[in-house]
Design an enzyme around this catalytic site. Structure first.
Site, PDB file in Angstrom:
ATOM      1  N   GLU A 225       0.825  -1.225   0.000  1.00 44.16           N
ATOM      2  CA  GLU A 225       0.000   0.000   0.000  1.00 44.16           C
ATOM      3  C   GLU A 225       0.851   1.263   0.000  1.00 44.16           C
ATOM      4  O   GLU A 225       0.487   2.282   0.582  1.00 44.16           O
ATOM      5  CB  GLU A 225      -0.966   0.035   1.202  1.00 44.16           C
ATOM      6  CG  GLU A 225      -2.167  -0.832   1.035  1.00 44.16           C
ATOM      7  CD  GLU A 225      -2.767  -0.743  -0.343  1.00 44.16           C
ATOM      8  OE1 GLU A 225      -3.020  -1.810  -0.919  1.00 44.16           O
ATOM      9  OE2 GLU A 225      -2.946   0.369  -0.868  1.00 44.16           O
TER      10      GLU A 225
HETATM   11  C1  LIG Z   1       2.901  -9.821  -0.010  1.00 40.02           C
HETATM   12  C2  LIG Z   1       2.641  -8.710  -0.947  1.00 40.02           C
HETATM   13  C3  LIG Z   1       1.328  -8.396  -1.295  1.00 40.02           C
HETATM   14  C4  LIG Z   1       1.075  -7.374  -2.209  1.00 40.02           C
HETATM   15  N1  LIG Z   1      -0.218  -7.147  -2.619  1.00 40.02           N
HETATM   16  C5  LIG Z   1      -0.421  -6.332  -3.697  1.00 40.02           C
HETATM   17  C6  LIG Z   1      -1.707  -6.264  -4.316  1.00 40.02           C
HETATM   18  O1  LIG Z   1      -2.674  -6.895  -3.877  1.00 40.02           O
HETATM   19  N2  LIG Z   1      -1.837  -5.483  -5.431  1.00 40.02           N
HETATM   20  C7  LIG Z   1      -0.799  -4.772  -5.954  1.00 40.02           C
HETATM   21  O2  LIG Z   1      -0.984  -4.093  -6.951  1.00 40.02           O
HETATM   22  N3  LIG Z   1       0.432  -4.796  -5.370  1.00 40.02           N
HETATM   23  C8  LIG Z   1       0.641  -5.567  -4.261  1.00 40.02           C
HETATM   24  N4  LIG Z   1       1.887  -5.640  -3.691  1.00 40.02           N
HETATM   25  C9  LIG Z   1       2.948  -4.806  -4.213  1.00 40.02           C
HETATM   26  C10 LIG Z   1       3.360  -3.723  -3.242  1.00 40.02           C
HETATM   27  O3  LIG Z   1       2.378  -2.729  -3.139  1.00 40.02           O
HETATM   28  C11 LIG Z   1       4.718  -3.185  -3.715  1.00 40.02           C
HETATM   29  O4  LIG Z   1       5.662  -4.194  -3.422  1.00 40.02           O
HETATM   30  C12 LIG Z   1       5.102  -1.889  -3.064  1.00 40.02           C
HETATM   31  O5  LIG Z   1       4.258  -0.845  -3.496  1.00 40.02           O
HETATM   32  C13 LIG Z   1       6.551  -1.477  -3.389  1.00 40.02           C
HETATM   33  O6  LIG Z   1       6.834  -1.615  -4.747  1.00 40.02           O
HETATM   34  P1  LIG Z   1       8.120  -2.481  -5.196  1.00 40.02           P
HETATM   35  O7  LIG Z   1       8.055  -3.780  -4.508  1.00 40.02           O
HETATM   36  O8  LIG Z   1       8.212  -2.491  -6.663  1.00 40.02           O
HETATM   37  O9  LIG Z   1       9.339  -1.683  -4.596  1.00 40.02           O
HETATM   38  P2  LIG Z   1      10.129  -0.488  -5.318  1.00 40.02           P
HETATM   39  O10 LIG Z   1       9.158   0.453  -5.902  1.00 40.02           O
HETATM   40  O11 LIG Z   1      11.172  -1.071  -6.189  1.00 40.02           O
HETATM   41  O12 LIG Z   1      10.807   0.215  -4.059  1.00 40.02           O
HETATM   42  C14 LIG Z   1      12.024  -0.244  -3.474  1.00 40.02           C
HETATM   43  C15 LIG Z   1      12.488   0.803  -2.445  1.00 40.02           C
HETATM   44  O13 LIG Z   1      12.715   2.068  -3.104  1.00 40.02           O
HETATM   45  C16 LIG Z   1      11.923   3.080  -2.506  1.00 40.02           C
HETATM   46  N5  LIG Z   1      11.420   3.971  -3.544  1.00 40.02           N
HETATM   47  C17 LIG Z   1      10.888   3.635  -4.739  1.00 40.02           C
HETATM   48  N6  LIG Z   1      10.497   4.727  -5.402  1.00 40.02           N
HETATM   49  C18 LIG Z   1      10.774   5.782  -4.621  1.00 40.02           C
HETATM   50  C19 LIG Z   1      10.586   7.191  -4.735  1.00 40.02           C
HETATM   51  N7  LIG Z   1       9.984   7.732  -5.801  1.00 40.02           N
HETATM   52  N8  LIG Z   1      11.000   7.981  -3.717  1.00 40.02           N
HETATM   53  C20 LIG Z   1      11.584   7.454  -2.630  1.00 40.02           C
HETATM   54  N9  LIG Z   1      11.769   6.138  -2.449  1.00 40.02           N
HETATM   55  C21 LIG Z   1      11.375   5.309  -3.438  1.00 40.02           C
HETATM   56  C22 LIG Z   1      10.779   2.346  -1.799  1.00 40.02           C
HETATM   57  O14 LIG Z   1      10.258   3.099  -0.701  1.00 40.02           O
HETATM   58  C23 LIG Z   1      11.461   1.052  -1.349  1.00 40.02           C
HETATM   59  O15 LIG Z   1      12.111   1.251  -0.135  1.00 40.02           O
HETATM   60  C24 LIG Z   1       2.148  -6.622  -2.737  1.00 40.02           C
HETATM   61  C25 LIG Z   1       3.461  -6.917  -2.366  1.00 40.02           C
HETATM   62  C26 LIG Z   1       3.708  -7.954  -1.499  1.00 40.02           C
HETATM   63  C27 LIG Z   1       5.142  -8.296  -1.174  1.00 40.02           C
END
Ligand SMILES: Cc1cc2nc3c(=O)[nH]c(=O)nc-3n(C[C@H](O)[C@H](O)[C@H](O)COP(=O)(O)OP(=O)(O)OC[C@H]3O[C@@H](n4cnc5c(N)ncnc54)[C@H](O)[C@@H]3O)c2cc1C
Length: 566
Positions: free
Chosen positions: A428
């Protein structure tokens, strides 16, 4: 250790500390009488304690698995979900015109917390459905509302949220899923989504995916994204599940925790979908769902913290080790263990108060339409999400610590809380992204919402000063430091606030939480020792956090990647 729902804490917070009576005084929520509230809380407590809590270990030990394209859920989860659905808990705060009960979101927050304490992995299912219901209520056409909302509210069908793709996580605008218009007015959706929570199961009659995708004329980035309803089974003329849509679960993720929640890789191959909201305005529509889910995820953090605390308290009361200054032998009488337990309880109280304050602001905004309530809710949402989940993580780890070596051994259950709650700080929108929202979008009002809350904290301190001057003064001063930090943040462009965001957000939560502790002590002297603990031992953290927030971002970025790697 069986889970016991903290019903008396809800009643105390709602009536003695927070302004829930203002919600029930509105015409919209007049049905939420004191008797109704008591009945709802006690009935939900019974379900959480007796039906859901016994499933928690089974979900952890027997994860959801994919068998020939079918998601097989953990033992007992189907029955657990039936109890949630038949109790009417999914549609508790949804619009009655489509089968919801129309009760305040604040009650839903309490019920959601109880369910998430009992079994986080299963509670994710109704949590996402509730977010989808809210998005459809605000943005879907009357036809889609009439077809989907009654079945989502009754728990016959569940709803999912499909944003994430391998290259599009936080940066949702990078998504590649496509939507092609079809002659009948529907769309063909093609693409892959990852991490989709409860993307399928073996006990729902239908699973309704809200999918973000780009129309052929959609511009790159978030402005070119649209939102589509893409059901697993296409509803027939009677609205019952009909032909299978062309989408499937490709695989399930192996995770650190919430093993009972199927986290799906979804493949959409020209799947039939219908537009929700206006073309290219999908992010606004999805934001309704995400906003509801952000608060609900903050509450998941509180819920796991509560459960971990109860577990640790029971263990500490029973485990005998050494002589203590108090003469007894249970570890609860060692000052360091007592300190950890007090910290756990104090954090849970503060985070729960913030989440409920946010829920009350949402209810008041709905009931009165007043922009001030709306602004307060918007400002509190990222704080409630981040603080609730941060303390969830912290408290669960304190729980492991209190168990000593047994905390590291799975049989006690302490480790499961620490593993399960970890994701709440990430999904989220990570807590870092919540903080950027707080110091960016949520300060576009020139800091008005922030300053109103700071004023309220200082008024609370003034009210407490005659009785508790030693607590009122540090709280008033902390609020003043927050005011100065807010003014100084507002003087820098939003793009320069990145390194200040998280410490500022944590400091705000810390001061606000202590404000609620002091109000609790004023209302009930029995709450004074915990309030004193929070204000004397935890409140000072705000100073270190705000010191970090004041440091220029350039100093962080001056530490070059080469220096980090050397
Ligand atoms: C168990 C699980 C359930 C999930 N359920 C859903 C779901 O139902 N539907 C869905 O759509 N998604 C879902 N997700 C996805 C989840 O919302 C994302 O994993 C999350 O939003 C982070 O995206 P990412 O994993 O690509 O991390 P990234 O975007 O790659 O981020 C990696 C790090 O970089 C930081 N970062 C990235 N961009 C920025 C920025 N612009 N400024 C500062 N810091 C930044 C982040 O804070 C984080 O610390 C789920 C994930 C998991 C693991």
């Amino acid at each position: 250790m069986p889970y016991r729902a903290p019903q008396s804490d809800y009643h105390f917070l709602l009536r003695q500390v927070l302004d829930f009576p203002a919600v029930t005084a509105t015409a919209r929520f007049a049905d939420a009488t004191e008797d109704t509230v008591t009945a709802i809380l006690s009935e939900a407590a019974r379900m959480a304690e007796d039906v859901l809590a016994p499933l928690n270990r089974a979900g952890d030990k027997h994860p959801a698995r994919l068998e020939n394209g079918v998601v097989r859920t953990s033992p007992g989860f189907a029955e657990g979900f039936r109890a949630i659905a038949s109790g009417g808990w999914v549609g508790l705060s949804a619009d009655p015109s489509h089968g919801g009960m129309g009760l305040p979101l604040t009650l839903n927050t309490c019920v959601g917390e109880m369910m998430a304490s009992a079994c986080l992995a299963l509670q994710l299912n109704p949590l996402l459905t509730q977010g989808q219901i809210e998005a459809l209520e605000h943005h879907a056409s009357p036809d889609i509302q009439a077809l989907y909302l009654p079945k989502l509210n009754s728990g016959e069908w569940n709803g999912t949220m499909n944003l994430t793709e391998p290259q599009a996580g936080t940066d949702v605008g990078a998504l590649k899923t496509r939507a092609e218009p079809l002659p009948d007015g529907s769309y063909a959706i093609t693409g892959q989504k990852i991490f989709i929570t409860w993307g399928d199961s073996d006990f729902m009659a239908n699973t309704c995916h809200l999918v973000l995708a780009r129309l052929p004329d959609g511009e790159p980035g978030v402005k070119g994204i649209s939102l589509f309803m893409v059901p697993k089974f296409l509803p027939d003329a009677q609205g019952n599940p009909g032909a299978r849509n062309s989408l499937q679960v490709v695989s399930l993720e192996h995770k650190l925790g919430i093993h009972g929640s199927p986290t799906c890789v979804m493949q959409f191959d020209g799947a039939k979908g219908w537009l929700v909201g206006a073309p290219h305005k999908g992010m606004a529509a999805m934001f309704t769902m995400m906003n509801a889910a952000r608060l609900a995820v903050g509450v998941q953090g509180v819920a796991q913290a509560e459960a971990a605390f109860q577990h640790a308290l029971a263990y500490a009361s029973d485990r005998k080790q050494g002589r203590t200054p108090l003469g007894a032998t249970a570890i609860i009488d060692h000052a360091d263990v007592r300190r950890m337990l007090a910290e756990m309880k104090a954090e849970v109280f503060a985070a729960r108060a913030i989440a409920l304050a946010c829920s009350i602001a949402i209810d008041l905004a709905k009931a009165t339409g007043e922009p001030a309530h709306q602004a307060r809710a918007a400002f509190l949402t990222p704080i409630a999400k981040a603080f609730g989940t941060d303390i969830g993580h912290k408290v669960a780890h304190l729980g492991v610590q209190i168990h000593g070596g047994m905390g590291f051994i799975e049989e006690t259950g302490a480790a499961q809380f620490a593993r399960d709650v970890r994701i709440t700080q990430i999904y989220e929108g990570t807590n870092g992204i919540q903080a950027l929202d707080l110091v960016g979008r949520k300060m576009m009002d020139g800091g008005e919402a922030a300053f109103r809350l700071i004023d309220e904290i200082q008024q609370g301190a003034e009210a407490a000063r005659p009785q508790y001057p030693d607590l009122a003064t540090p709280l008033w001063n902390a609020a003043e430091a927050l005011r100065e930090a807010t003014e100084s943040l507002l003087q820098s462009p939003p793009a320069d606030r990145g390194a200040a965001a998280v410490p500022y957000q944590s400091a705000f939560a810390r001061v606000l939480g202590c404000h609620y502790h002091l109000r609790a002590a004023l209302s009930d002297a029995a709450r004074l020792p915990l309030a004193r603990f929070a204000l004397r031992r935890l409140l000072p953290e705000h100073a270190a956090l705000l010191a970090q927030a004041r440091e220029p971002m350039a100093e962080v970025l001056a530490i070059k990647p080469e220096a980090l790697a050397s």
